[in-house]
Design a protein around this motif. Structure first.
Motif, PDB file in Angstrom:
ATOM      1  N   LYS A  68       0.831  -1.178  -0.017  1.00  0.00           N
ATOM      2  CA  LYS A  68       0.050  -0.037   0.064  1.00  0.00           C
ATOM      3  C   LYS A  68       0.872   1.277  -0.163  1.00  0.00           C
ATOM      4  O   LYS A  68       2.005   1.258   0.296  1.00  0.00           O
ATOM      5  CB  LYS A  68      -1.002  -0.143   1.227  1.00  0.00           C
ATOM      6  CG  LYS A  68      -0.206   0.005   2.365  1.00  0.00           C
ATOM      7  CD  LYS A  68      -1.348  -0.205   3.771  1.00  0.00           C
ATOM      8  CE  LYS A  68      -0.545  -0.024   5.183  1.00  0.00           C
ATOM      9  NZ  LYS A  68       0.576  -0.757   5.322  1.00  0.00           N
ATOM     10  N   VAL A  69       0.118   2.377  -0.296  1.00  0.00           N
ATOM     11  CA  VAL A  69       0.949   3.616  -0.343  1.00  0.00           C
ATOM     12  C   VAL A  69       1.565   3.913   1.052  1.00  0.00           C
ATOM     13  O   VAL A  69       1.029   3.615   1.984  1.00  0.00           O
ATOM     14  CB  VAL A  69      -0.198   4.979  -0.582  1.00  0.00           C
ATOM     15  CG1 VAL A  69       0.503   5.995  -0.575  1.00  0.00           C
ATOM     16  CG2 VAL A  69      -0.578   4.585  -2.194  1.00  0.00           C
ATOM     17  N   GLY A  70       2.923   4.257   0.873  1.00  0.00           N
ATOM     18  CA  GLY A  70       3.550   4.610   2.109  1.00  0.00           C
ATOM     19  C   GLY A  70       4.512   3.600   2.748  1.00  0.00           C
ATOM     20  O   GLY A  70       5.294   3.692   3.431  1.00  0.00           O
ATOM     21  N   ASP A  71       4.480   2.269   1.957  1.00  0.00           N
ATOM     22  CA  ASP A  71       5.178   1.136   2.589  1.00  0.00           C
ATOM     23  C   ASP A  71       6.716   1.401   1.964  1.00  0.00           C
ATOM     24  O   ASP A  71       6.735   2.141   0.979  1.00  0.00           O
ATOM     25  CB  ASP A  71       4.661  -0.099   1.725  1.00  0.00           C
ATOM     26  CG  ASP A  71       3.505  -0.629   2.454  1.00  0.00           C
ATOM     27  OD1 ASP A  71       2.917  -0.327   3.539  1.00  0.00           O
ATOM     28  OD2 ASP A  71       3.018  -1.853   2.021  1.00  0.00           O
ATOM     29  N   ARG A  72       7.388   0.895   2.775  1.00  0.00           N
ATOM     30  CA  ARG A  72       8.934   1.197   2.453  1.00  0.00           C
ATOM     31  C   ARG A  72       9.268  -0.559   1.735  1.00  0.00           C
ATOM     32  O   ARG A  72       8.933  -1.392   2.294  1.00  0.00           O
ATOM     33  CB  ARG A  72       9.778   1.139   3.697  1.00  0.00           C
ATOM     34  CG  ARG A  72       9.336   2.542   4.680  1.00  0.00           C
ATOM     35  CD  ARG A  72       9.844   2.608   5.944  1.00  0.00           C
ATOM     36  NE  ARG A  72      11.552   2.787   5.857  1.00  0.00           N
ATOM     37  CZ  ARG A  72      12.320   1.725   6.050  1.00  0.00           C
ATOM     38  NH1 ARG A  72      11.934   0.372   6.432  1.00  0.00           N
ATOM     39  NH2 ARG A  72      13.651   1.997   6.049  1.00  0.00           N
ATOM     40  N   VAL A  73       9.750  -0.279   0.560  1.00  0.00           N
ATOM     41  CA  VAL A  73      10.192  -1.385  -0.270  1.00  0.00           C
ATOM     42  C   VAL A  73      11.482  -1.465  -1.021  1.00  0.00           C
ATOM     43  O   VAL A  73      11.968  -0.529  -1.122  1.00  0.00           O
ATOM     44  CB  VAL A  73       8.777  -1.754  -1.313  1.00  0.00           C
ATOM     45  CG1 VAL A  73       7.626  -1.908  -0.601  1.00  0.00           C
ATOM     46  CG2 VAL A  73       8.950  -0.553  -2.475  1.00  0.00           C
TER      47      VAL A  73
END
Lengths: 419, 419
Positions: B109-114
């Motif tokens: 989801k938006v905001g996840d650190r990947v």
């Protein structure tokens, strides 16, 4: 047929009648299964030989059971690298009781129950083996189980865990699924979670071995298409003991990161004796591979040959480690040898033919103390039998040949026969 | 020299001055590292590109860090299979924050650190990547560590545990020991008991990496003799990212049951641009192998290429499993990335040359937010610089070329340049 020659020519020389008494060895002699020359079943003879002496670093074993391997058929036909000079005693594995130890042997003593991987000389009442190839048996393991397990499970263990590195959820294609190694591979793979085992075996064996494999395929139908239907992306590991045509098929069935492992070349064997044609065909139809192709396709190719590893490459400590692991698995009840049948020395030719024809399910073993099957002929009815044999097909004639071999004279002092 | 051509011819076309303002992308544009044509360092340009849109099944990542790999050098030179058409955005790995997700993406989801393994397009301020190549970061892992670990440790893990099946008490020979993969291999092998690690690296690196390897060897001396002195029977595993001459040497250093693994072909790279001569030489000097030879010698040959595995062979689920294991090892403190240096997009050519020259110890990373190094020239002193450059050796001239590249015009709307 290309392979019908050598055995027949010397028939008259080889087959002679003798007294029952001569079949039993004198106190300074022992009975042994000898290869008198490379070729057909007739080259396999029971002879009396001087008792072996135990040399420095060796163990003298009173043999109670022996294992037969497809390699013995290849040795008989001369289809191996650097074969010894004939005549010699056949056999690569046995189990029995220690009757003597040579200088320098400290960890094995007289009376110990052991198994051994020998470089030939296993199929005799006594054999002297370097201690590095001798393994103490775990309590409760009988000699027949030991002789039937040793080589097959060592090969299977190395294939499954070391060379093959088979892991959970992988798929494995196994040729000659009904043979001793095939059965051992199946048992060892059951210690790994969720391995899918595809076994290739003759149709008539499928019923007997159906519990050992996830799925059985028939070598004589188009197994490549069958595997592709089941695994469109290919399989993780192909264990090939055939070579030739099946090498290419096997490689082409690999999925990404798949491993093709060649551990036998039984396709070199076609008929009863060596066929240079099939040998050459097998050799040349297999494409050579540039490592760059493997890099492009994410594949591995491996070769594994226990005989070379043990006797030429000196990996006896490694193999001993594997034997210890196998015996532990047996003690823990994880593996249990499948024995097809047990034979007297005199019946080795018949047993060999059964192995050659892939009619065995599990291991073919020998018991030196066993009475041979009743004889079917004497010198008197030889000619008649020969006529009968000519009416039979080449394949069906073999059990008759086997009984011929039983009547071999003890000619250990005589020069090797002509074939 | 064979590799001095392509880059120079188009110099006049490529290098033009522009205003500082033009270097910053407008709200609908982003900065990206572009390959304008296969060849030398001058083909690498910083350009403004339209923001990527996020498609079905894709994740839009605001890139915070990128990793550089030797493969990027090979891509630049066109030394890979089926390269994309130029111009395209370079780079195979990055880490950052999720700024958007496409239809069908449910687990990110938006905001996840990947972090992501991308098929090109990683070296940009924003990139849209299929979700199957995107991996959530463990808590506490910063973007630079993530981008520097991802590809190297995935490659190293598969080499050590899956393809290589490295076990206790084995010996392993590693080429390019000082590089990112070499350092990762060294760390992963420490989780296996008693592995002897022989690393091959340039002499000047030995001091910096001496704790990572049991023994270091110099590629420029006769390392084969050195290895034979240490291991007369050979080593268990050879990990070769060079190919060419070293492939044969590596294979010949294998002990029984040894495994030669080819996982790179950096010997194809000689100078700054593609040399067909070195390519062909590397290719042809490597002998093809018949499986029968492997059977005779108890050896394995493997190839491993992550790019092919992931993007052409569809093994993303397998690779995801490996990433999860690596991140777990990082969380448990077993591994820790070694970062050589971090660079601005504008300094990519200089960083690439450092990698090309094997001057890095550990990973070379990029930070899109980083200020470039101060410029050394403007259009006005260009001619003078060219003269200076001609006095330098080819190798020394590279950092100058790198600063040339920084002044590239944004010509995203223009046709690809001629080289």
């Amino acid at each position: 047929m290309a392979d019908a020659g050598a055995g027949d020519k010397t028939e008259e020389v080889e087959v002679e009648q003798q007294n029952e008494e001569e079949q039993t060895a004198s106190p300074k002699e022992m009975r042994a299964v000898i290869l008198s020359g490379f070729g057909g079943l007739k080259a396999v003879k029971i002879m009396k030989k001087p008792l072996p002496t135990v040399g420095k670093g060796e163990v003298l074993i009173r043999v109670k059971a022996c294992g037969m391997n497809f390699m013995d058929v290849m040795v008989r036909q001369g289809l191996i690298d650097s074969p010894p000079k004939t005549p010699f005693i056949l056999g690569f594995e046995c189990a029995g009781e220690v009757e003597g130890v040579g200088e320098g042997v400290t960890d094995i003593k007289v009376g110990d129950r052991v198994a051994a991987l020998t470089e030939y000389k296993a199929w005799a009442e006594l054999t002297a083996v370097p201690a590095k190839y001798v393994y103490p048996l775990p309590e409760g393991m009988n000699f027949l189980d030991a002789a039937s397990m040793l080589m097959n499970y060592v090969v299977a263990y190395i294939l499954v865990f070391d060379v093959g590195n088979i892991r959970s959820n992988q798929s494995v294609l196994v040729h000659s699924a009904g043979g001793g190694v095939g059965q051992a591979i199946s048992q060892l793979c059951k210690s790994i979670q969720e391995v899918t085992l595809l076994g290739i075996a003759s149709k008539h064996k499928h019923d007997s071995i159906k519990d050992s494999f996830t799925r059985l395929l028939d070598h004589d139908v188009d197994y490549v298409q069958e595997v592709k239907k089941l695994f469109p992306d290919g399989v993780d590991v192909v264990l090939d003991c055939l070579y030739g045509d099946d090498a290419k098929k096997g490689y082409n069935l690999l999925k990404p990161l798949g491993r093709y492992i060649l551990y036998g070349t039984s396709s070199f064997v076609t008929g009863e004796t060596k066929s240079f044609f099939s040998f050459a065909k097998s050799w040349w139809q297999v494409e050579k591979v540039n490592p760059m192709k493997l890099f492009d396709e994410n594949h591995s190719i491996s070769g594994f040959q226990l005989r070379r590893l043990l006797y030429q490459q000196g990996a006896h400590e490694y193999v001993r480690g594997v034997v210890i692991k196998i015996f532990k698995m047996w003690e823990d009840g994880h593996i249990k040898p499948v024995i097809d049948s047990t034979w007297a020395f005199e019946d080795v030719p018949e047993a060999m033919q059964k192995l050659h024809d892939r009619k065995n399910i599990g291991k073919i073993t020998l018991d030196p103390s066993m009475e041979p099957k009743p004889k079917l002929q004497t010198k008197g009815n030889k000619e008649k039998d020969k006529e009968n044999k000519n009416e039979q097909s080449a394949g069906e004639g073999t059990s008759q040949e086997a009984t011929d071999a039983k009547t071999e004279e003890d000619d250990s002092a005589a020069p090797p026969s002509a074939n």
